[in-house]
Design a protein around this motif. Structure first.
Motif, PDB file in Angstrom:
ATOM      1  N   ASP A  73       0.819  -1.216   0.000  1.00  0.00           N
ATOM      2  CA  ASP A  73       0.000   0.000   0.000  1.00  0.00           C
ATOM      3  C   ASP A  73       0.849   1.260   0.000  1.00  0.00           C
ATOM      4  O   ASP A  73       0.414   2.311  -0.473  1.00  0.00           O
ATOM      5  CB  ASP A  73      -0.907   0.021   1.233  1.00  0.00           C
ATOM      6  CG  ASP A  73      -2.095  -0.912   1.087  1.00  0.00           C
ATOM      7  OD1 ASP A  73      -2.860  -0.737   0.134  1.00  0.00           O
ATOM      8  OD2 ASP A  73      -2.252  -1.808   1.928  1.00  0.00           O
ATOM      9  N   ASN A 103      -7.475  -1.155   7.704  1.00  0.00           N
ATOM     10  CA  ASN A 103      -7.153  -2.535   8.071  1.00  0.00           C
ATOM     11  C   ASN A 103      -7.992  -3.004   9.258  1.00  0.00           C
ATOM     12  O   ASN A 103      -8.407  -4.166   9.317  1.00  0.00           O
ATOM     13  CB  ASN A 103      -5.664  -2.662   8.370  1.00  0.00           C
ATOM     14  CG  ASN A 103      -4.806  -2.540   7.126  1.00  0.00           C
ATOM     15  OD1 ASN A 103      -5.281  -2.769   6.008  1.00  0.00           O
ATOM     16  ND2 ASN A 103      -3.542  -2.186   7.298  1.00  0.00           N
ATOM     17  N   LYS A 107     -10.731  -6.042   9.117  1.00  0.00           N
ATOM     18  CA  LYS A 107     -10.621  -7.117  10.102  1.00  0.00           C
ATOM     19  C   LYS A 107     -11.988  -7.420  10.709  1.00  0.00           C
ATOM     20  O   LYS A 107     -12.303  -8.566  11.007  1.00  0.00           O
ATOM     21  CB  LYS A 107      -9.619  -6.717  11.187  1.00  0.00           C
ATOM     22  CG  LYS A 107      -9.370  -7.782  12.236  1.00  0.00           C
ATOM     23  CD  LYS A 107      -8.306  -7.340  13.232  1.00  0.00           C
ATOM     24  CE  LYS A 107      -8.780  -6.201  14.106  1.00  0.00           C
ATOM     25  NZ  LYS A 107      -7.808  -5.815  15.153  1.00  0.00           N
ATOM     26  N   HIS A 395      -4.623  -7.920  -1.605  1.00  0.00           N
ATOM     27  CA  HIS A 395      -5.856  -7.171  -1.820  1.00  0.00           C
ATOM     28  C   HIS A 395      -6.819  -7.914  -2.744  1.00  0.00           C
ATOM     29  O   HIS A 395      -7.768  -7.317  -3.254  1.00  0.00           O
ATOM     30  CB  HIS A 395      -5.549  -5.788  -2.399  1.00  0.00           C
ATOM     31  CG  HIS A 395      -4.815  -4.910  -1.437  1.00  0.00           C
ATOM     32  ND1 HIS A 395      -5.363  -4.466  -0.258  1.00  0.00           N
ATOM     33  CD2 HIS A 395      -3.554  -4.407  -1.473  1.00  0.00           C
ATOM     34  CE1 HIS A 395      -4.481  -3.727   0.394  1.00  0.00           C
ATOM     35  NE2 HIS A 395      -3.384  -3.679  -0.323  1.00  0.00           N
ATOM     36  N   GLN A 515      -5.270 -13.972   3.522  1.00  0.00           N
ATOM     37  CA  GLN A 515      -6.206 -12.979   4.046  1.00  0.00           C
ATOM     38  C   GLN A 515      -6.901 -13.439   5.319  1.00  0.00           C
ATOM     39  O   GLN A 515      -7.757 -12.734   5.842  1.00  0.00           O
ATOM     40  CB  GLN A 515      -7.268 -12.635   2.990  1.00  0.00           C
ATOM     41  CG  GLN A 515      -6.725 -11.840   1.815  1.00  0.00           C
ATOM     42  CD  GLN A 515      -7.821 -11.535   0.812  1.00  0.00           C
ATOM     43  OE1 GLN A 515      -8.602 -12.401   0.447  1.00  0.00           O
ATOM     44  NE2 GLN A 515      -7.888 -10.292   0.363  1.00  0.00           N
TER      45      GLN A 515
END
Length: 571
Positions: A73, A103, A107, A395, A515
């Motif tokens: 990022d 983030n 989550k 991502h 992920q």
């Protein structure tokens, strides 16, 4: 792969436009896919062009795509590229949030998309398909895209949002979501707040949804027993500093969840049926598999949906030929080198799945519909930078596992209850590339007739038989493992004589791909653990052959292909 240093730089091939500053905006807005396809064909794997004063660098093929998907990022900024989503999700949410806060928000969403949550979704999907079939009756003609939109929004809202959205707000929520989805328009990439009708409807829908969410929050506060769903988890949730989510934040995160679990699924679901109707031999294979795996069962389970390997390959091939998103984008924050080129800070970079998916050096006979390309003898999806229908890297769309499970479950029911046929010539059914979320072109008509029997046609070829797969339900629980260990038969520990060298293997995880879906923990809890922060931990650095079956399943079912088995002990 990219680096941040490139001592010898060549000019990126540039697609010139006679219109200064405006560049290729008119051609892009008219048909985004045709435009990027022409640029890639003329200029190759990396090409530059201008849209409204912004330099765009188009990356196609596996090598150039790796620059896009592997960058952090800090190097490629997702937020700056997706300002069009800010009016839909809300200010300060997801793409519009600072990285650390984004983030934390993601989550909070992941638990609803993990394996343990999906185990409870199968019977909900069956119920939604049954409800739709009651509306169809025994026979008729329908607009397939419209019906798949209704079915996927019902299943996504039922599975992910909660009972209020499905049963109390169903019709209004469907219209709200439609108006939000129409805000994903090519113009919104550069002018997300133009006073055009589609954007005005988008903004009214977002405001109305927040009003409805606030009402549900107040209603649930009065309930002594709270529902166990994503909505409630967001009401109860908080950021790391203890701050509770506002109604605006809950609204935006619910929208983000539905976009992750639905906004691309309706077109994909429609194409699954259309491609099966165009290819009757493949349809026979799928029907035979359904009959073999499901038998006379009226219900579905998490496991038997995953055992539908032929249907899984069909879905993968549909996603290769008809990926729902034409482009994915990031803004460059630091100069990046690719081969002899430098992509400069300030550029916008685009990846283009439908172009990469049709490159003959990556996929054999790429224009052909051929699900067998994903079979064990070919496995053309093993190149993660070539096969990218959900994006790639860290991502990659976090809703990909739910979306695939949802679509497979839908057709596991529909294809056993009805026969279908195309209402128009096969060549009529093509992608509508004038929109950024790709659907079959309207009208998309099919006819249907209720089946008199579920039996699959006996003439299906032998290749239709699904490969035998062990049931994930047989994976040992912690109690099973403890009992087996006490008996000297634990599959994760060797019972070889002391001093004997036991052959071992290990599992490595690609942290840029993982992920935290926890599919691996579902298969082999003695080896994998996903903590509350979504971080995967490998509990055993070395494993013996007794563990291979369960670990192999964990590797196979990882939605992001983030796990790999390596032979031999830890170096």
């Amino acid at each position: 792969m990219s680096t941040l240093v490139n001592p010898s730089t060549a000019a990126i091939p540039h697609q010139r436009s006679p219109i200064p500053w405006v560049g290729h905006m008119f051609g892009f807005a008219r048909n985004p896919y045709q435009f990027v396809a022409r640029v890639a064909a003329e200029k190759g794997e990396i090409a530059a062009f201008t849209l409204l004063g912004q330099r765009i660098v188009l990356l196609t093929g596996d090598e150039a795509s790796e620059v896009f998907y592997r960058a952090s990022d800090e190097v490629l900024d997702q937020a700056a590229a997706y300002k069009l989503m800010t009016p839909i999700f809300g200010e300060g949410l997801v793409f519009d949030a600072p990285l650390a806060r984004k983030n934390q928000q993601l989550k909070m969403l992941m638990p609803s998309l993990r394996a343990d949550a999906m185990r409870h979704h199968a019977h909900k999907i069956v119920g939604e398909v049954d409800e739709l079939m009651r509306q169809w009756g025994d026979s008729g003609q329908m607009d397939l895209v419209a019906q798949m939109k209704q079915l996927t929004i019902n299943t996504a809202s039922h599975c992910l949002l909660g009972r209020e959205f499905r049963y109390e707000l169903s019709a209004e929520f469907a219209q709200i979501y439609h108006d939000l989805e129409q805000g994903v328009n090519p113009l919104a990439y550069h002018f997300p707040n133009l006073p055009i009708p589609a954007f005005k409807r988008r903004d009214r829908a977002r405001a109305r949804l927040q009003q409805l969410v606030g009402g549900i929050v107040q209603k649930r506060a009065q309930q002594p027993v709270k529902p166990n769903d994503l909505f409630q988890s967001l009401i109860d949730g908080a950021y790391d500093d203890g701050t509770k989510l506002s109604d605006n934040e809950i609204t935006g995160m619910l929208i983000a969840t539905i976009f992750a679990g639905h906004h691309t699924s309706s077109g994909t679901a429609a194409w699954v049926l259309l491609e099966l109707l165009k290819h009757p031999a493949v349809m026979r294979e799928v029907l035979t598999e359904l009959d073999t795996v499901l038998g006379d069962q009226d219900d579905l389970s998490f496991q038997n949906v995953r055992d539908l390997v032929v249907l899984d390959r069909v879905l993968k091939e549909v996603l290769r030929l008809h990926p729902p998103l034409i482009i994915l984008m990031r803004q460059v924050k630091q100069d990046i080198a690719f081969k002899q080129y430098t992509i400069a800070a300030g550029d916008m970079v685009w990846a283009c799945p439908p172009i990469t998916h049709r490159l003959p050096h990556l996929f054999a006979n790429p224009e052909a519909f051929d699900p067998s390309r994903f079979g064990p003898d070919r496995h053309e999806d093993k190149n993660l930078m070539a096969y990218q229908p959900f994006g790639g890297g860290h991502h990659k769309c976090s809703g990909n596992a739910f979306a695939q499970f949802q679509i497979k479950a839908i057709f596991a029911v529909l294809l056993r209850r009805y026969t279908f046929e195309l209402a128009d010539p096969p060549e009529h059914y093509v992608d509508d590339y004038t929109q950024m979320i790709v659907q079959p072109r309207a009208p998309c008509r099919v006819r249907y007739q209720i089946r008199s029997t579920r039996a699959a046609p006996p003439s299906a070829p032998p290749s239709a038989q699904p490969s035998a797969q062990p049931s994930a339900q047989s994976a040992p629980t912690a109690a099973d493992s403890a009992t087996a260990s006490a008996a000297g038969a634990c599959p994760f520990h060797s019972s070889a004589p002391s001093g004997a060298r036991v052959p071992t293997f290990r599992v490595v995880v690609d942290r840029q791909l993982c992920q935290g879906h926890a599919m691996c923990m579902n298969e082999a809890p003695e080896v994998f653990n996903v903590d509350a922060n979504g971080q995967l931990h490998i509990l055993k650095p070395e494993l013996t052959e007794q563990a291979r079956e369960q670990v192999t399943r964990a590797v196979r079912y990882c939605p992001n292909s983030a796990l790999k088995i390596v032979e031999g002990p830890t170096p």
